[in-house]
Write a protein that holds these residues in place. Sequence first.
Motif, PDB file in Angstrom:
ATOM      1  N   PRO A  67       0.831  -1.212   0.000  1.00 13.15           N
ATOM      2  CA  PRO A  67       0.000   0.000   0.000  1.00 13.15           C
ATOM      3  C   PRO A  67       0.864   1.261   0.000  1.00 13.15           C
ATOM      4  O   PRO A  67       1.893   1.319   0.679  1.00 13.15           O
ATOM      5  N   ASP A  68       0.451   2.271  -0.757  1.00 10.67           N
ATOM      6  CA  ASP A  68       1.183   3.531  -0.835  1.00 10.67           C
ATOM      7  C   ASP A  68       0.294   4.659  -0.311  1.00 10.67           C
ATOM      8  O   ASP A  68      -0.349   5.375  -1.080  1.00 10.67           O
ATOM      9  N   ALA A  69       0.276   4.811   1.010  1.00 10.50           N
ATOM     10  CA  ALA A  69      -0.547   5.842   1.636  1.00 10.50           C
ATOM     11  C   ALA A  69      -0.026   7.232   1.312  1.00 10.50           C
ATOM     12  O   ALA A  69      -0.814   8.179   1.154  1.00 10.50           O
ATOM     13  N   ALA A  70       1.293   7.372   1.201  1.00 14.99           N
ATOM     14  CA  ALA A  70       1.863   8.686   0.908  1.00 14.99           C
ATOM     15  C   ALA A  70       1.389   9.201  -0.444  1.00 14.99           C
ATOM     16  O   ALA A  70       1.075  10.389  -0.599  1.00 14.99           O
ATOM     17  N   LEU A  71       1.320   8.319  -1.428  1.00 12.42           N
ATOM     18  CA  LEU A  71       0.859   8.723  -2.756  1.00 12.42           C
ATOM     19  C   LEU A  71      -0.607   9.133  -2.710  1.00 12.42           C
ATOM     20  O   LEU A  71      -0.987  10.180  -3.264  1.00 12.42           O
ATOM     21  N   ALA A  72      -1.447   8.327  -2.062  1.00 15.37           N
ATOM     22  CA  ALA A  72      -2.865   8.669  -1.966  1.00 15.37           C
ATOM     23  C   ALA A  72      -3.042  10.019  -1.285  1.00 15.37           C
ATOM     24  O   ALA A  72      -3.841  10.863  -1.732  1.00 15.37           O
ATOM     25  N   GLY A  73      -2.315  10.247  -0.206  1.00 13.78           N
ATOM     26  CA  GLY A  73      -2.422  11.507   0.502  1.00 13.78           C
ATOM     27  C   GLY A  73      -1.959  12.678  -0.342  1.00 13.78           C
ATOM     28  O   GLY A  73      -2.583  13.763  -0.331  1.00 13.78           O
ATOM     29  N   ALA A  74      -0.875  12.497  -1.086  1.00 12.94           N
ATOM     30  CA  ALA A  74      -0.365  13.572  -1.927  1.00 12.94           C
ATOM     31  C   ALA A  74      -1.341  13.919  -3.045  1.00 12.94           C
ATOM     32  O   ALA A  74      -1.551  15.098  -3.359  1.00 12.94           O
ATOM     33  N   VAL A  75      -1.931  12.909  -3.655  1.00 16.82           N
ATOM     34  CA  VAL A  75      -2.893  13.151  -4.732  1.00 16.82           C
ATOM     35  C   VAL A  75      -4.114  13.884  -4.193  1.00 16.82           C
ATOM     36  O   VAL A  75      -4.599  14.854  -4.799  1.00 16.82           O
ATOM     37  N   ALA A  76      -4.622  13.444  -3.058  1.00 19.76           N
ATOM     38  CA  ALA A  76      -5.793  14.097  -2.472  1.00 19.76           C
ATOM     39  C   ALA A  76      -5.489  15.546  -2.112  1.00 19.76           C
ATOM     40  O   ALA A  76      -6.286  16.455  -2.388  1.00 19.76           O
ATOM     41  N   LYS A  77      -4.333  15.790  -1.507  1.00 16.17           N
ATOM     42  CA  LYS A  77      -3.967  17.150  -1.115  1.00 16.17           C
ATOM     43  C   LYS A  77      -3.829  18.054  -2.330  1.00 16.17           C
ATOM     44  O   LYS A  77      -4.309  19.207  -2.331  1.00 16.17           O
ATOM     45  N   ALA A  78      -3.217  17.547  -3.396  1.00 16.14           N
ATOM     46  CA  ALA A  78      -3.049  18.343  -4.603  1.00 16.14           C
ATOM     47  C   ALA A  78      -4.388  18.626  -5.280  1.00 16.14           C
ATOM     48  O   ALA A  78      -4.618  19.735  -5.786  1.00 16.14           O
ATOM     49  N   ALA A  79      -5.277  17.638  -5.292  1.00 11.26           N
ATOM     50  CA  ALA A  79      -6.602  17.841  -5.897  1.00 11.26           C
ATOM     51  C   ALA A  79      -7.386  18.905  -5.135  1.00 11.26           C
ATOM     52  O   ALA A  79      -8.031  19.774  -5.737  1.00 11.26           O
ATOM     53  N   ILE A  80      -7.339  18.851  -3.810  1.00  8.55           N
ATOM     54  CA  ILE A  80      -8.051  19.841  -2.999  1.00  8.55           C
ATOM     55  C   ILE A  80      -7.496  21.237  -3.270  1.00  8.55           C
ATOM     56  O   ILE A  80      -8.249  22.214  -3.396  1.00  8.55           O
ATOM     57  N   ALA A  81      -6.183  21.350  -3.380  1.00 11.98           N
ATOM     58  CA  ALA A  81      -5.570  22.652  -3.665  1.00 11.98           C
ATOM     59  C   ALA A  81      -6.028  23.211  -4.999  1.00 11.98           C
ATOM     60  O   ALA A  81      -6.071  24.436  -5.194  1.00 11.98           O
ATOM     61  N   GLU A  82      -6.402  22.311  -5.926  1.00  9.94           N
ATOM     62  CA  GLU A  82      -6.889  22.732  -7.236  1.00  9.94           C
ATOM     63  C   GLU A  82      -8.412  22.807  -7.304  1.00  9.94           C
ATOM     64  O   GLU A  82      -8.986  22.941  -8.392  1.00  9.94           O
ATOM     65  N   GLY A  83      -9.073  22.689  -6.159  1.00 13.66           N
ATOM     66  CA  GLY A  83     -10.513  22.909  -6.118  1.00 13.66           C
ATOM     67  C   GLY A  83     -11.373  21.687  -6.329  1.00 13.66           C
ATOM     68  O   GLY A  83     -12.509  21.808  -6.801  1.00 13.66           O
ATOM     69  N   VAL A  84     -10.858  20.502  -5.953  1.00 16.42           N
ATOM     70  CA  VAL A  84     -11.651  19.271  -6.059  1.00 16.42           C
ATOM     71  C   VAL A  84     -11.603  18.548  -4.715  1.00 16.42           C
ATOM     72  O   VAL A  84     -10.528  18.189  -4.238  1.00 16.42           O
ATOM     73  N   ILE A  85     -12.760  18.346  -4.113  1.00 15.79           N
ATOM     74  CA  ILE A  85     -12.846  17.689  -2.817  1.00 15.79           C
ATOM     75  C   ILE A  85     -12.859  16.179  -3.016  1.00 15.79           C
ATOM     76  O   ILE A  85     -13.787  15.630  -3.622  1.00 15.79           O
ATOM     77  N   VAL A  86     -11.808  15.512  -2.533  1.00 16.84           N
ATOM     78  CA  VAL A  86     -11.758  14.052  -2.539  1.00 16.84           C
ATOM     79  C   VAL A  86     -11.364  13.585  -1.138  1.00 16.84           C
ATOM     80  O   VAL A  86     -10.750  14.324  -0.374  1.00 16.84           O
ATOM     81  N   LEU A  87     -11.713  12.363  -0.827  1.00 20.67           N
ATOM     82  CA  LEU A  87     -11.483  11.795   0.494  1.00 20.67           C
ATOM     83  C   LEU A  87     -10.620  10.551   0.375  1.00 20.67           C
ATOM     84  O   LEU A  87     -10.796   9.748  -0.543  1.00 20.67           O
ATOM     85  N   THR A  88      -9.718  10.382   1.317  1.00 15.40           N
ATOM     86  CA  THR A  88      -8.960   9.139   1.393  1.00 15.40           C
ATOM     87  C   THR A  88      -9.644   8.178   2.356  1.00 15.40           C
ATOM     88  O   THR A  88     -10.498   8.568   3.147  1.00 15.40           O
ATOM     89  N   CYS A  89      -9.280   6.906   2.281  1.00 10.70           N
ATOM     90  CA  CYS A  89      -9.805   5.908   3.206  1.00 10.70           C
ATOM     91  C   CYS A  89      -8.922   4.681   3.113  1.00 10.70           C
ATOM     92  O   CYS A  89      -7.870   4.694   2.475  1.00 10.70           O
ATOM     93  N   GLY A  90      -9.344   3.601   3.740  1.00 13.81           N
ATOM     94  CA  GLY A  90      -8.610   2.345   3.684  1.00 13.81           C
ATOM     95  C   GLY A  90      -7.858   2.077   4.968  1.00 13.81           C
ATOM     96  O   GLY A  90      -7.324   2.987   5.599  1.00 13.81           O
TER      97      GLY A  90
END
Length: 450
Positions: free
Chosen positions: A394-417
């Motif tokens: 599992p790559d939690a760091a990648l999921a977190g980075a993608v979510a953070k970058a998407a939010i910064a660009e105006g898209v609300i996404v949630l992580t889980c797992g």
Amino acid sequence: MSTSVIASAVGGPSLSQERRLVTAIPGPASEALLARKAEAVAAGVGHTVPIQAVAAGGGVVVDVDGNSLIDLGSGIAVTTVGNAHPAVVAAVQAQVAQFTHTCFMISPYESYVAVAEALNRLAPGDHAKKSALFNSGAEAVENAVKIARKATGRQAVVAFDHAYHGRTNLTMALTAKSMPYKSGFGPFASEVYRAPMSYPFRDGLSGADAAATAILLMEKQIGADNLAAVIIEPIQGEGGFIVPADGFLPALAEWCRAHGVVFIADEVQTGFTRTGAMFASELFGIVPDLITTAKGIAGGLPLAAVTGRADLMDAAHLGGLGGTYGGNPVACAAALAAIEVFETEDLSSRARALGEILFARLHSIQAADPRVGDVRGRGAMVAAEFIDPTTGAPDAALAGAVAKAAIAEGVIVLTCGTYGNVIRFLPPLSIPDALLEEGLDVVAAALAAA
């Protein structure tokens, strides 16, 4: 803040259905609120998106700085009909003008009964059913366990790996993930046991084999005669949107029936058209003894329920079920309006249509990027699991980075797992197709840049 008003059939405030960044996220006014939050709100109450929301509807959330963010989270699967859907707003306004509370256990009112009747009609199975209303998903789960224990005279309860059932003491015991839900909060309720979940991406087992493994554990380590209930999310939510292999849930349900064990489907996140059916249980061909619901039930107002076989629901003694706010009249009015929208606007079909968009785009991304290990879900409840392509870890760091970058660009996404390596997509069913596509463009770009 100003928002352009458009004629819209998607429900909620007539907000321009666009992604719009006026400031960085967070903007200055949002930053001021977050500073106040840090001073006034307990540190244990976190937030995912650093904004001050002031309006929402269709597929957007607008903040105090004038930014308009694409909503792919629905307040964790709550605003399924869309935020501030006009029918829900009208029903709430009418009820508030009449009365806000009497406590159903003191002075009953019709809307509580009407919600129970609707749930009894909608829940899977043609057997006689009854319902009881509560405030939250965790409260519904607690009461389902109470009912099962009272009805069977047994105490043991089985939950599954990767399960999430709530944050109260009993539901923390049922929940699998330690951080952030359980760590340091014990001791937890007793007589709760854990069985292995069917997780096709990681265990490679057929549904029949995964069920046989779980059943063997229950028989040998607990004993069917001691087991009051088995509780499971038909598709696991916080655990990573894990869809069990075909045959897993029917085998468990059949074993429960054969041994007098109450089969509880926790449909708090999967219920009310989210997965392309009114309840996810229908997708797997199972008829639970009890179903717990909340989240999408009332269009954003707090309401929850346990619905199930009438003989089980009647097992609790008079006064054994209830609560001061359970089935609040304002929440019931909202639920009746939301249920009408689910049915008359055929939101199950809408969820399936959004699912086609999600799966097509995410599978395309997966084909080009081996870091996307799995894409799974049903309807408008879809997730991507991120991995190290060399090891499969599992790559939690990648999921977190993608979510953070998407939010910064105006898209609300949630992580889980359980491993923190999953991004889940839960768009309101009122989102325009083009806005969903744009949101997925942003996520794809964030992944490519990560």
